[in-house]
Motif scaffolding. Structure first.
Motif, mmCIF file in Angstrom:
data_model
loop_
_atom_site.group_PDB
_atom_site.id
_atom_site.type_symbol
_atom_site.label_atom_id
_atom_site.label_comp_id
_atom_site.label_asym_id
_atom_site.label_seq_id
_atom_site.Cartn_x
_atom_site.Cartn_y
_atom_site.Cartn_z
ATOM 1 N N ILE A 120 49.007 -29.531 -29.856
ATOM 2 C CA ILE A 120 49.245 -30.634 -29.488
ATOM 3 C C ILE A 120 49.535 -31.572 -28.394
ATOM 4 C CG2 ILE A 120 50.533 -30.469 -31.656
ATOM 5 C CD1 ILE A 120 53.419 -29.874 -29.775
ATOM 6 N N ALA A 121 49.292 -30.404 -27.665
ATOM 7 C CA ALA A 121 50.031 -31.168 -26.201
ATOM 8 C C ALA A 121 47.643 -31.040 -25.534
ATOM 9 C CB ALA A 121 50.004 -30.359 -25.215
ATOM 10 N N ARG A 122 47.434 -30.142 -25.336
ATOM 11 C CA ARG A 122 45.509 -29.975 -24.504
ATOM 12 C C ARG A 122 45.160 -31.251 -25.360
ATOM 13 N NH1 ARG A 122 42.083 -24.809 -24.198
ATOM 14 N NH2 ARG A 122 41.697 -25.675 -26.856
ATOM 15 N N SER A 123 44.903 -31.160 -26.764
ATOM 16 C CA SER A 123 44.238 -32.518 -27.913
ATOM 17 C C SER A 123 44.951 -33.483 -26.419
ATOM 18 C CB SER A 123 44.320 -32.412 -28.969
ATOM 19 O OG SER A 123 45.952 -32.376 -29.050
ATOM 20 N N ILE A 124 45.957 -34.013 -26.472
ATOM 21 C CA ILE A 124 45.530 -35.488 -25.379
ATOM 22 C C ILE A 124 45.449 -35.735 -24.274
ATOM 23 C CG2 ILE A 124 47.894 -36.671 -24.722
ATOM 24 C CD1 ILE A 124 49.870 -35.725 -26.554
ATOM 25 N N LEU A 125 45.163 -34.211 -23.558
ATOM 26 C CA LEU A 125 45.093 -34.000 -21.870
ATOM 27 C C LEU A 125 43.524 -34.218 -22.273
ATOM 28 C CD1 LEU A 125 47.220 -30.804 -20.716
ATOM 29 C CD2 LEU A 125 47.308 -33.343 -20.448
ATOM 30 N N GLU A 126 42.384 -33.911 -23.073
ATOM 31 C CA GLU A 126 41.408 -34.212 -23.112
ATOM 32 C C GLU A 126 40.983 -35.505 -23.991
ATOM 33 O OE1 GLU A 126 40.067 -29.259 -22.451
ATOM 34 O OE2 GLU A 126 40.341 -30.303 -24.783
ATOM 35 N N TYR A 127 41.594 -36.041 -24.578
ATOM 36 C CA TYR A 127 41.425 -37.035 -25.478
ATOM 37 C C TYR A 127 40.685 -38.252 -24.365
ATOM 38 C CZ TYR A 127 41.182 -41.234 -27.984
ATOM 39 O OH TYR A 127 40.983 -42.432 -28.678
ATOM 40 N N CYS A 128 38.730 -38.434 -24.834
ATOM 41 C CA CYS A 128 38.080 -39.591 -24.042
ATOM 42 C C CYS A 128 38.443 -39.132 -22.481
ATOM 43 C CB CYS A 128 38.860 -40.937 -24.266
ATOM 44 S SG CYS A 128 38.564 -41.372 -26.158
ATOM 45 N N SER A 129 38.038 -37.967 -21.769
ATOM 46 C CA SER A 129 38.149 -37.490 -20.860
ATOM 47 C C SER A 129 36.972 -37.958 -20.282
ATOM 48 C CB SER A 129 38.167 -35.757 -20.363
ATOM 49 O OG SER A 129 37.003 -34.614 -21.205
ATOM 50 N N PRO A 130 35.506 -37.454 -20.385
ATOM 51 C CA PRO A 130 34.291 -38.335 -20.080
ATOM 52 C C PRO A 130 34.910 -39.853 -19.630
ATOM 53 C CG PRO A 130 33.350 -37.154 -21.800
ATOM 54 C CD PRO A 130 35.300 -37.296 -22.461
ATOM 55 N N VAL A 131 35.538 -40.682 -20.534
ATOM 56 C CA VAL A 131 35.317 -42.277 -19.849
ATOM 57 C C VAL A 131 36.865 -42.056 -18.640
ATOM 58 C CG1 VAL A 131 36.672 -44.202 -19.960
ATOM 59 C CG2 VAL A 131 35.657 -42.860 -21.887
ATOM 60 N N TRP A 132 37.958 -41.031 -18.527
ATOM 61 C CA TRP A 132 39.153 -41.025 -17.257
ATOM 62 C C TRP A 132 38.447 -40.527 -16.124
ATOM 63 C CZ3 TRP A 132 41.811 -37.283 -18.143
ATOM 64 C CH2 TRP A 132 42.316 -36.704 -19.033
ATOM 65 N N SER A 133 37.870 -39.029 -16.100
ATOM 66 C CA SER A 133 37.831 -38.225 -15.540
ATOM 67 C C SER A 133 38.392 -38.189 -13.918
ATOM 68 C CB SER A 133 36.609 -37.395 -16.188
ATOM 69 O OG SER A 133 37.298 -35.851 -15.434
ATOM 70 N N PRO A 134 39.167 -37.714 -13.467
ATOM 71 C CA PRO A 134 39.704 -37.896 -11.965
ATOM 72 C C PRO A 134 38.771 -37.333 -11.073
ATOM 73 C CG PRO A 134 41.357 -36.385 -13.050
ATOM 74 C CD PRO A 134 40.473 -36.737 -13.987
ATOM 75 N N TYR A 135 38.514 -37.762 -10.126
ATOM 76 C CA TYR A 135 38.096 -36.374 -9.082
ATOM 77 C C TYR A 135 39.219 -37.095 -7.799
ATOM 78 C CZ TYR A 135 37.750 -42.077 -8.304
ATOM 79 O OH TYR A 135 38.133 -42.813 -7.807
ATOM 80 N N TYR A 136 39.833 -36.868 -7.794
ATOM 81 C CA TYR A 136 40.722 -36.311 -6.618
ATOM 82 C C TYR A 136 42.011 -35.224 -6.532
ATOM 83 C CZ TYR A 136 39.998 -40.811 -3.896
ATOM 84 O OH TYR A 136 39.241 -41.712 -3.228
ATOM 85 N N ASN A 137 41.138 -33.871 -6.127
ATOM 86 C CA ASN A 137 42.155 -33.291 -6.450
ATOM 87 C C ASN A 137 43.103 -33.508 -6.863
ATOM 88 O OD1 ASN A 137 40.091 -31.353 -6.449
ATOM 89 N ND2 ASN A 137 40.230 -30.976 -3.619
ATOM 90 N N VAL A 138 44.419 -34.002 -6.242
ATOM 91 C CA VAL A 138 45.602 -34.460 -6.407
ATOM 92 C C VAL A 138 46.031 -34.661 -7.608
ATOM 93 C CG1 VAL A 138 45.697 -36.230 -5.745
ATOM 94 C CG2 VAL A 138 48.043 -35.267 -6.334
ATOM 95 N N HIS A 139 45.377 -35.426 -8.216
ATOM 96 C CA HIS A 139 45.767 -36.098 -9.596
ATOM 97 C C HIS A 139 44.834 -34.266 -10.804
ATOM 98 C CE1 HIS A 139 44.106 -39.951 -7.905
ATOM 99 N NE2 HIS A 139 46.077 -39.387 -7.681
ATOM 100 N N ILE A 140 43.427 -34.000 -10.700
ATOM 101 C CA ILE A 140 43.209 -32.644 -11.256
ATOM 102 C C ILE A 140 44.515 -32.206 -11.068
ATOM 103 C CG2 ILE A 140 41.116 -30.600 -11.250
ATOM 104 C CD1 ILE A 140 39.107 -32.274 -9.501
ATOM 105 N N ASP A 141 44.810 -31.578 -10.243
ATOM 106 C CA ASP A 141 46.114 -30.813 -10.440
ATOM 107 C C ASP A 141 46.642 -30.630 -11.018
ATOM 108 O OD1 ASP A 141 44.514 -29.047 -8.502
ATOM 109 O OD2 ASP A 141 44.981 -29.556 -6.294
ATOM 110 N N ASN A 142 47.312 -31.985 -10.574
ATOM 111 C CA ASN A 142 48.657 -32.600 -11.698
ATOM 112 C C ASN A 142 48.631 -32.187 -12.911
ATOM 113 O OD1 ASN A 142 50.320 -33.172 -9.988
ATOM 114 N ND2 ASN A 142 49.521 -35.609 -10.143
#
Length: 282
Positions: A120-142
């Motif tokens: 119920i949580a990781r599935s939300i964090l990964e939904y459509c990730s190829p579209v929005w995957s971040p590239y700054y470390n601060v967002h990746i770490d968050n």
């Protein structure tokens, strides 16, 4: 339905308004009344002085927004997707973690808590990730902090803190990989689907440029241009091709061969998964 066009002057705005009128008339003729309150306008641009125009449907002005949701993904007017992973999925999953922690006080098996998080949580964090995957470390770490938090909670709850002192040890203990690595994997799988037309996206397929020159020992599979800004450099398709180039070149001496052209999806998926695991352990 989305109607869009490149707008540079009033004439193009008038053309777009005419298209809106055509759609409205078609819906009315087929007894499908549009809900104007749910219709909106968004202009995708990085210019400070945006070109604005008042669009209407059935003589009702359409509201203008800075952020819209499309198939569960938040998109802002600069196409950065920051509202999606900064304010939407991360905050939402932290609330879910609070629910999991409060509701599992009497759970005896750590795997039961972990399965709740994965479903119920990781599935939300990964939904459509190829579209929005971040590239700054601060967002990746968050984003990564969400998984770190639940693993730390499980380790403390079941007195595993002394043996599992850091995030990497906890990942290994529970057979997990980082969320960043999983997004890389999804990128590579999505690229295979686009290349083999498993995804009906001819526009994306036509944007792939295959490298036909082999002047180096480890030639790059996909040809990439020189990009002047982060928006172009981290474009999803460009990012996928660059990721595949790097992984394929770095694995020339590996026993795990990744062939995006001749491998079936199941074989390719297995090879990508094994290579990413190998790179993490080494």
């Amino acid at each position: 339905m989305k109607i869009f066009t490149n707008v540079k002057d009033v004439e193009q705005c008038a053309t777009l308004q005419s298209d809106l009128q055509t759609v409205s008339e078609w819906c009315y003729a087929n007894k499908m009344r549009l809900n104007v309150e749910k219709c909106c306008i968004i202009s995708f641009t990085r210019k400070k002085n945006k070109f604005t125009y008042s669009y209407t449907i059935e003589d009702h002005s359409l509201g203008r927004r800075n952020i819209v949701k499309d198939l569960g993904v938040l998109i802002d007017e600069q196409l950065t997707f920051r509202p999606h992973y900064e304010y939407y999925i991360v905050k939402r999953c932290h609330r879910i973690l609070g629910f999991i922690i409060r509701s599992t006080k009497n759970f005896k098996k750590p795997r039961s808590i972990l399965n709740l998080f994965l479903s119920i949580a990781r599935s939300i964090l990964e939904y459509c990730s190829p579209v929005w995957s971040p590239y700054y470390n601060v967002h990746i770490d968050n984003i990564e902090k969400v998984q770190k938090k639940i693993l730390k909670f499980i380790s403390r709850k079941y007195n595993l803190g002394r043996t599992l002192k850091n995030y990497e040890q906890r990942l290994s203990k529970f057979g997990l990989t980082s969320l960043k690595t999983r997004r890389v994997r999804y990128d590579l799988l999505c690229l295979h689907k686009i290349l083999h037309s498993f995804l009906d996206a001819p526009g994306l397929l036509s944007s792939l440029s295959i490298n036909t020159r082999h002047r180096t020992r480890f030639p790059r599979t996909f040809t990439l241009d020189v990009y002047k800004n982060n928006t172009s450099y981290y474009n999803p398709i460009v990012r996928m091709c660059r990721t595949y180039n790097d992984l394929a070149c770095s694995g020339k001496d590996s026993v795990v061969d990744i062939d995006i052209f001749n491998s079936k999806f199941s074989s390719y998926k297995k090879a990508v998964t094994e290579r990413l695991k190998r790179d993490i352990t080494h």
